[in-house]
Design an enzyme around this catalytic site. Structure first.
Site, PDB file in Angstrom:
ATOM      1  N   GLU A 128       0.804  -1.200   0.000  1.00 22.41           N
ATOM      2  CA  GLU A 128       0.000   0.000   0.000  1.00 22.41           C
ATOM      3  C   GLU A 128       0.853   1.273   0.000  1.00 22.41           C
ATOM      4  OE1 GLU A 128      -3.248   0.169  -0.052  1.00 22.41           O
ATOM      5  OE2 GLU A 128      -3.861   2.067   0.860  1.00 22.41           O
ATOM      6  N   ASP A 129       1.866   1.292   0.834  1.00 19.96           N
ATOM      7  CA  ASP A 129       2.570   2.557   1.090  1.00 19.96           C
ATOM      8  C   ASP A 129       3.983   2.655   0.515  1.00 19.96           C
ATOM      9  OD1 ASP A 129       0.382   3.433   2.441  1.00 19.96           O
ATOM     10  OD2 ASP A 129       1.098   2.828   4.418  1.00 19.96           O
TER      11      ASP A 129
END
Ligand code: MN
Length: 711
Positions: A76-77
């Protein structure tokens, strides 16, 4: 922040084999990938996934879950790909990380657009592997612990609201009560800081004042346990601010009125001891009516088991007491994690006598699976399988037992919506009301104010709430009740005029009143379509028309007055309450008029009556109930003494039997146990002896009940 070494020894503590190398690799991978990213708190970002892993260790999760927990934000990051994770950590871990990543996507969109539609996706994806859900809960727990560092107030409130609405209920459903409490409390503090602060400071104040109350209460209960020779551990605590707030809202009372803010927990070795301990508590302290719950014989949906009761404890404080075994406590605190623990500690066999059916499912998976990972992967939706989740158009999640229909859904929202349901739309298309709902369905009920429940509806629903509401509407309940009342009125009325009727007489009366059956006649009497006056008139007509039926040795019965007092024969004097007996409509009653004082009303068989009669200045009155004037909605208390053999869960069966027949239990006391028998005194409120008779019959049909006596 936890070190690599702490992480490894943490897992080793409960998990036999640990792949140290893999854990170290995951730790370094996480550090490397998140690199210099910072959280709003100013902490390096990687502290977040590592602390999530720490939470997972406290839940005693398996190694794969902990590694996936460390990796949960990498895709996700950061620029990490799923392929990269598969390459480094294998397919199984990658799949879990992928599951968590998918869930995270919902978090970035706005509340409005993800409502309803996406809630259910969240639940669905969660259901694909329970470990995904547990990582998500650990993630949320850490985020809410660090919520105060988020700068935007709106964002904080959004996260808090979502935590209360989605994550805390999921934690409760899986049974991880520790996490549920912390999620609720922290989110509550964010949403209602003033209320939270007030409750918290009051609690702190109270804690200082009550510290000795808690310890001396624990001591006193400990002494009682010693006396009956039950080894146990007892702890006491103040309730959490959020649970107190919920109570204040539900009961609409202020903090000062809230008296039971202290809760005590007694942990014993066996189920039998739970009930012995309960009996001991109830014998020694005044029981607060209506608060006893037996979740041992009827576990909650999340398999929570315990006995709950509230009493006026030592030092005259209202306290709540929970009694449970060590196993039940494990499940209450750790939920699913308790099962992992169970496997690791290996030795014990599942208790087949207990009723947790889904645990049995899990246990069988456990026993057939080669390792704990397989167990967790297989458990998938098993845990959620006895319940389906659907959502309203506004996005409220409604949980229903599997097999429920659209009509059950309507009744679960409100009985008015159920009663008036005319059309239902599931995921946008119209369906019949008896359509069975599926996990994740979005259901809209369209009401028509002219609609009313149809008899066929009883077959459309499975939930008790819907069934009761439909029956109530159709009057099926009332019909049975009214018939019983009518029957007792009929015989009582004849008895009152000293008329003994034969079966043939009853048939003739029935015929003369133009009723097709006795049931129909009793119903007509019970519902006041036929009056007592008519019965007596008809009876007299039969007697004078056919003297051969039986010899009439008495003058025809006089006709009762059509006046409205509820009791015949009462002079105009105040009524004094008595404690020896409790007459209910239908009982044969006697009045005692005490000069210039008032009237006492007793049951004819009251043991104190002969004594009373002998007193000077009293006058006996012949009284009788006016069946026509009494109000079926009015409730009268009476005492039942039940002798029962010991059986786990019988208290709840007794309570159910009484409730089935509409009796309200207002007090309950458990007496001393002799051999395998014990006596229970129940104070119950009923509207008349017909209802009491039904309760009596229902109780006698319970196998372990030996005797039921009214005081
Ligand atoms: Mn995260």
């Amino acid at each position: 922040m936890i070190t690599q070494q702490d992480l490894i020894s943490g897992i080793e503590e409960y998990c036999g084999e640990v792949n140290e190398e893999l854990i170290r690799r995951a730790y370094l991978f996480t550090l490397d990938k998140h690199g210099t990213q910072l959280r709003e708190s100013g902490d390096p970002f990687f502290s977040h996934p590592i602390e999530v892993a720490e939470i997972l260790i406290s839940l005693k999760m398996d190694q794969d879950t902990i590694i996936a927990g460390m990796l949960h934000d990498t895709i996700e990051d950061t620029h990490t790909t799923l392929e990269e994770i598969t390459e480094h950590f294998g397919e199984k871990i990658a799949k879990i990380v992928d599951g968590v990543t998918k869930l995270s996507k919902f978090e970035s969109s706005s509340l409005a657009e993800r409502q309803a539609e996406n809630f259910r996706k969240l639940l669905m994806s969660a259901a694909s592997d329970i470990r995904v859900l547990i990582i998500k809960l650990a993630d949320r727990l850490h985020n809410i612990r660090t919520l105060k560092f988020k700068k935007k107030k709106l964002r904080r409130q959004y996260i808090a609201k979502e935590t209360l609405e989605i994550y805390a209920p999921i934690a409760e459903r899986i049974g991880i009560m520790g996490i549920k409490d912390e999620l609720q409390d922290t989110a509550f503090a964010e949403l209602h800081p003033e209320i939270y602060k007030t409750i918290k400071s009051r609690l702190r104040h109270l804690y200082d004042a009550s510290e000795h109350i808690i310890s001396s209460t624990v001591n006193e209960i400990q002494k009682l346990a010693l006396k009956i020779d039950i080894p146990c551990s007892i702890s006491g605590r103040l309730k959490t601010p959020h649970s107190i707030w919920e109570k204040m809202k539900i009961r609409n009372i202020s903090f000062d009125q809230l008296s039971d803010i202290m809760a005590f927990r007694i942990i014993v070795d066996s189920i039998a001891q739970c009930y012995q301990m309960l009996g001991c508590i109830h014998r020694n302290y005044l029981v607060i009516p209506g608060r006893f719950r037996d979740y041992i014989s009827t576990p909650k949906n999340n398999n929570y088991q315990s006995l709950h009761t509230s009493v006026i404890g030592p030092l005259n404080k209202r306290i709540e007491i929970q009694i449970r075994t060590k196993d039940m406590h494990q499940i209450a605190e750790f939920g699913i994690a308790a099962h992992c623990d169970y496997k690791i500690n290996g030795a014990q066999k599942p208790k087949t006598s207990t009723d947790y059916h889904w645990i049995r499912n899990l246990v069988s998976v456990l026993e057939n699976a080669s390792g704990i990972d397989e167990f967790l992967a297989n458990s998938k939706t098993e845990i959620l399988s006895d319940t389906v989740f659907c959502v309203t158009p506004k996005g409220t999640i409604v949980s229903l037992p599997r097999g429920s229909t659209v009509l059950d859904f309507a009744y679960s929202i409100h009985s008015d919506i159920g009663n008036r349901a005319s059309v239902a739309k599931v995921n946008g298309s119209s369906v019949p009301l008896q359509t069975i709902v599926e996990n994740g369905d979005q259901i809209e009920i369209i009401v028509d104010h002219k609609q009313v429940p149809k008899p066929a509806w009883e077959g459309y629903v499975v939930t008790i709430k819907a069934k009761t509401a439909i029956k109530k509407f159709l009057g099926a309940f009332d019909r049975e009740r009214i018939t019983m009342i009518g029957k007792s009125n009929f015989y009582n009325c004849l008895e009152r005029y000293d008329i003994a009727v034969t079966d043939r007489d009853v048939n003739s009366i029935c015929e003369n009143l133009k009723c097709e059956s006795r049931t129909q006649m009793f119903y007509a009497i019970g519902s006041s379509q036929i009056t007592m006056r008519e019965i007596i008139t008809v009876y007299n007509e039969i007697k004078s028309a056919n003297l051969n039926l039986s010899v009439v040795d008495k003058p025809p019965a006089s006709i009762p007055n059509e006046g409205e007092p509820s009791i015949f024969g009462l002079p105009n004097l105040p009524i004094t309450p008595v404690s020896c007996c409790s007459p209910i409509p239908g009982d044969r009653i006697v009045g005692i008029a005490i000069d210039n004082v008032g009237i006492e009303i007793h049951i004819e068989k009251c043991r104190l009556l002969p004594e009373k009669e002998r007193e000077p200045n009293v006058k006996m009155l012949e009284l009788s109930w006016n069946k026509k004037a009494f109000d079926v909605n009015k409730k009268y208390p009476t005492n039942l003494y039940i002798t029962s053999t010991y059986e786990p869960g019988n208290l709840s069966k007794i309570a159910t039997a009484i409730e089935n027949k509409g009796g309200d239990i207002i007090n309950l006391k458990i007496g001393e146990k002799y051999d395998n028998l014990f006596q229970i005194q129940i104070e119950v409120e009923v509207s008349d002896i017909a209802q009491l008779a039904m309760i009596n019959a229902e109780l006698r049909s319970v196998p372990f009940i030996n005797k039921v006596v009214r005081s």
